[in-house]
Design an enzyme around this catalytic site. Structure first.
Site, PDB file in Angstrom:
ATOM      1  N   GLY A  27      -2.443  -2.962  16.583  1.00 36.08           N
ATOM      2  CA  GLY A  27      -3.526  -3.820  16.138  1.00 36.08           C
ATOM      3  C   GLY A  27      -3.547  -5.175  16.803  1.00 36.08           C
ATOM      4  O   GLY A  27      -4.424  -5.468  17.608  1.00 36.08           O
TER       5      GLY A  27
ATOM      6  N   HIS B 139      -6.866 -10.185   4.933  1.00 33.00           N
ATOM      7  CA  HIS B 139      -7.609  -9.611   6.057  1.00 33.00           C
ATOM      8  C   HIS B 139      -8.392  -8.405   5.550  1.00 33.00           C
ATOM      9  O   HIS B 139      -9.509  -8.578   5.059  1.00 33.00           O
ATOM     10  CB  HIS B 139      -6.703  -9.295   7.255  1.00 33.00           C
ATOM     11  CG  HIS B 139      -5.318  -8.855   6.923  1.00 33.00           C
ATOM     12  ND1 HIS B 139      -5.044  -7.730   6.174  1.00 33.00           N
ATOM     13  CD2 HIS B 139      -4.119  -9.404   7.247  1.00 33.00           C
ATOM     14  CE1 HIS B 139      -3.738  -7.594   6.063  1.00 33.00           C
ATOM     15  NE2 HIS B 139      -3.144  -8.594   6.685  1.00 33.00           N
TER      16      HIS B 139
ATOM     17  N   HIS C 187      -4.178  -2.078   6.811  1.00 29.78           N
ATOM     18  CA  HIS C 187      -3.020  -2.465   6.005  1.00 29.78           C
ATOM     19  C   HIS C 187      -3.464  -3.527   5.003  1.00 29.78           C
ATOM     20  O   HIS C 187      -3.278  -4.721   5.220  1.00 29.78           O
ATOM     21  CB  HIS C 187      -1.909  -2.997   6.913  1.00 29.78           C
ATOM     22  CG  HIS C 187      -0.611  -3.233   6.211  1.00 29.78           C
ATOM     23  ND1 HIS C 187       0.604  -3.084   6.829  1.00 29.78           N
ATOM     24  CD2 HIS C 187      -0.324  -3.622   4.939  1.00 29.78           C
ATOM     25  CE1 HIS C 187       1.579  -3.365   5.976  1.00 29.78           C
ATOM     26  NE2 HIS C 187       1.023  -3.705   4.822  1.00 29.78           N
TER      27      HIS C 187
ATOM     28  N   GLU D 253      -1.772   1.742   5.421  1.00 32.03           N
ATOM     29  CA  GLU D 253      -0.408   1.247   5.300  1.00 32.03           C
ATOM     30  C   GLU D 253      -0.312   0.282   4.118  1.00 32.03           C
ATOM     31  O   GLU D 253      -1.278  -0.406   3.795  1.00 32.03           O
ATOM     32  CB  GLU D 253       0.012   0.482   6.557  1.00 32.03           C
ATOM     33  CG  GLU D 253      -0.048   1.283   7.839  1.00 32.03           C
ATOM     34  CD  GLU D 253       0.347   0.451   9.052  1.00 32.03           C
ATOM     35  OE1 GLU D 253       0.697   1.061  10.076  1.00 32.03           O
ATOM     36  OE2 GLU D 253       0.299  -0.794   8.980  1.00 32.03           O
TER      37      GLU D 253
ATOM     38  N   HIS E   4       4.311  -1.915  15.816  1.00 31.11           N
ATOM     39  CA  HIS E   4       4.600  -3.335  15.627  1.00 31.11           C
ATOM     40  C   HIS E   4       4.954  -3.971  16.967  1.00 31.11           C
ATOM     41  O   HIS E   4       5.998  -3.696  17.541  1.00 31.11           O
ATOM     42  CB  HIS E   4       5.716  -3.611  14.620  1.00 31.11           C
ATOM     43  CG  HIS E   4       5.588  -4.980  13.999  1.00 31.11           C
ATOM     44  ND1 HIS E   4       4.897  -5.206  12.827  1.00 31.11           N
ATOM     45  CD2 HIS E   4       6.010  -6.188  14.415  1.00 31.11           C
ATOM     46  CE1 HIS E   4       4.921  -6.488  12.530  1.00 31.11           C
ATOM     47  NE2 HIS E   4       5.588  -7.117  13.490  1.00 31.11           N
TER      48      HIS E   4
END
Length: 237
Positions: A213, A50, A43, A70, A190
């Site tokens: 993640g 990141h 993402h 994403e 999530h």
């Protein structure tokens, strides 16, 4: 079996903290697939705090399972995805200053925009998914955009599950059933973790894929990356 796609953003966060290339995100992507994960998720955000955009290109040749990218479909993101052509693009409406994803799309308000974006991806044979809150009219709105799948935003479920509120699963069950009825595939993600993933999987029908993640990488600190991936796969069977 529900597929596990490992989000490696947190590996990039750790790498970036020292300014070098360790841990190497490409190697980690190879490893999680070797350990059994059926996909890799990234993402990238505009500030590249990141995952970097270059990482997305570097990962293209090593993700041999399913590659899921994403993000918010700003022009830079669109150009990247259309160049890389991953297996799946998941549209997430994050604001620039969001620490992490914190809401799904309003698929009714943004229908025309989503239709335009999705049509571009589908012309390039990229599967599309829309990140949505577990609300029936948002699932119905998603179906009208032409998307292939929806991804249920599971933060509220995870929060309530940790408090012992098992009824928090109900809107996710209803939305998964509605999505299937409308011909949409069902993904979720999530704050899913080893603590709650089995309950979620057992109760939510038609669950094609979960993207995990933060919890997975945090759990791997204690038990190792391979055992953690294998534990998720066992619970998702």
């Amino acid at each position: 079996m529900t597929k596990l796609s490992v989000n490696i953003n947190k590996i990039a966060t750790l790498r970036n903290a020292r300014g070098g290339d360790y841990p190497n995100v490409v190697q980690v992507a190879k490893d999680v697939q070797l350990f059994g994960a059926q996909g890799v998720t990234i993402h990238p955000r505009p500030d590249e705090r990141h995952i970097r955009y270059q990482d997305a290109y570097d990962l293209k040749s090593v993700v041999t399972t399913e590659y899921n990218i994403e993000g918010n479909p700003i022009q830079k993101f669109m150009d990247m995805v259309l160049t890389i052509k991953p297996t799946q693009v998941t549209l997430v409406p994050d604001s620039v200053d969001a620490i992490t994803s914190n809401a799904g799309w309003d698929t009714i308000k943004h229908k025309d925009f989503l239709m335009e974006v999705i049509s571009d991806f589908k012309r390039n044979n990229i599967r599309t998914s829309i990140f949505v809150d577990p609300v029936i009219n948002q699932i119905e709105g998603a179906a009208k955009t032409g998307t292939d799948r929806i991804e249920l935003y599971t933060e509220e479920f995870a929060k309530q599950f940790a408090l012992g509120n098992m009824t928090a699963i109900k809107p996710y069950v209803a939305c998964a059933e509605k999505a299937h009825e409308l011909g949409l595939g069902v993904n979720a993600g999530h704050d899913l973790s080893l603590d709650n993933i089995q309950f979620f999987k057992q109760n939510v029908p038609h669950l094609a894929e979960v993207s995990i993640g933060h919890a997975l990488i945090a759990e791997a600190i204690y038990i190792g990356l391979q055992p953690t991936v294998e534990a998720y796969l066992k619970l998702l069977k």
